[in-house]
Motif scaffolding. Structure first.
Motif: not given
Length: 251
Positions: A199, A145, A197, A186-188, A184, A147-148, A139
């Protein structure tokens, strides 16, 4: 007398002006703005969390007689399911790039069933109650944040039940399906040590073939079944970062 008075006034004015020139000049200091506060997250370390979501997919099931595809025997089955479980992993951060590994396990009730051939045909049912995966993650981190993308190996045990409706005779198979999964998210980091997250992942479980044993009933002699399951899943989750505490940095 008049000359003395005028001379005194001139001297007083000159003296007052000199004294005024020696006084310090007061100027207003420029306003100094406080430095901006930037929230940064050190993603390196272990984490543990829980997730829940929804899965939908399909399973192409076909029947074969002595290796030959039976006419009108293929079925495109579908199964939807809520999923939920636990995940754990470890990240290493290099600048703004984050690499890691993650494993998860979750409950999932997928039931698929169909029949073909009428009263002299067959019925099919498959059940799966849980699944797991082992994946890598890569990521890009900025502010709070991450993004992965993620991908790896997925595993799910299944039970397949086939019924020859004319007898009726039932046979069952248990499989341990292994496939690949890719997605994929998004984790915050919304609080110290806590992240949320969202996913998406696609999973292809490969091709599974069940060969019916001969001698049970003539209806199953030389019969085999092939199915190709796959699914799409969206998940949301919470994670606790043990060693990757968010820090506040001033620049």
């Amino acid at each position: 007398m008049r000359r003395l008075t005028v001379s005194g006034l001139v001297l007083a004015v000159m003296t007052g002006g000199a004294l005024a020139a020696d006084l310090p000049v007061r100027t207003r200091a420029p306003a100094i703005s406080p430095p901006p506060v930037v929230f940064a997250v050190n993603w390196t370390g272990f984490y543990l969390g829980a997730q829940a979501g929804y899965s939908w997919g399909k399973n192409d099931v076909c029947q074969y007689f002595n290796g030959v595809l039976a006419a009108a025997s293929c079925r495109d089955l579908g199964a939807d399911s809520f999923v939920g479980g636990l995940h754990a992993g470890y990240n290493v951060q290099f600048g703004q790039f984050v690499l890691g590994i993650e494993a998860d396990v979750e409950a999932a009730r997928r039931n698929e069933s169909d029949s073909w051939g009428g009263a002299t045909g067959y019925s099919y049912e498959t059940r799966s109650n849980w699944q797991a995966s082992l994946r890598g993650r890569a990521g890009y981190a900025f502010d709070r944040a991450l993004i992965y993308v993620t991908g790896g190996v997925a595993y799910a045990p299944r039970k397949h039940t086939y019924v020859a409706l004319q007898d009726p005779t039932t046979i069952q198979f248990s499989s341990r399906d292994t496939g690949w999964t890719l997605g994929g998210g998004l984790e915050y980091a919304f609080a110290s040590n806590w992240t949320a997250r969202a996913e998406y992942r696609y999973t292809d479980w490969g091709t599974i073939t069940d060969v019916a044993p001969n001698g049970i009933t003539p209806r199953f002699d030389g019969v085999s079944f092939r199915h190709e399951p796959s699914d799409h899943t969206v998940r949301v989750g919470l994670s606790y970062l043990f060693n990757a505490a968010p820090v506040v940095a001033r620049y």
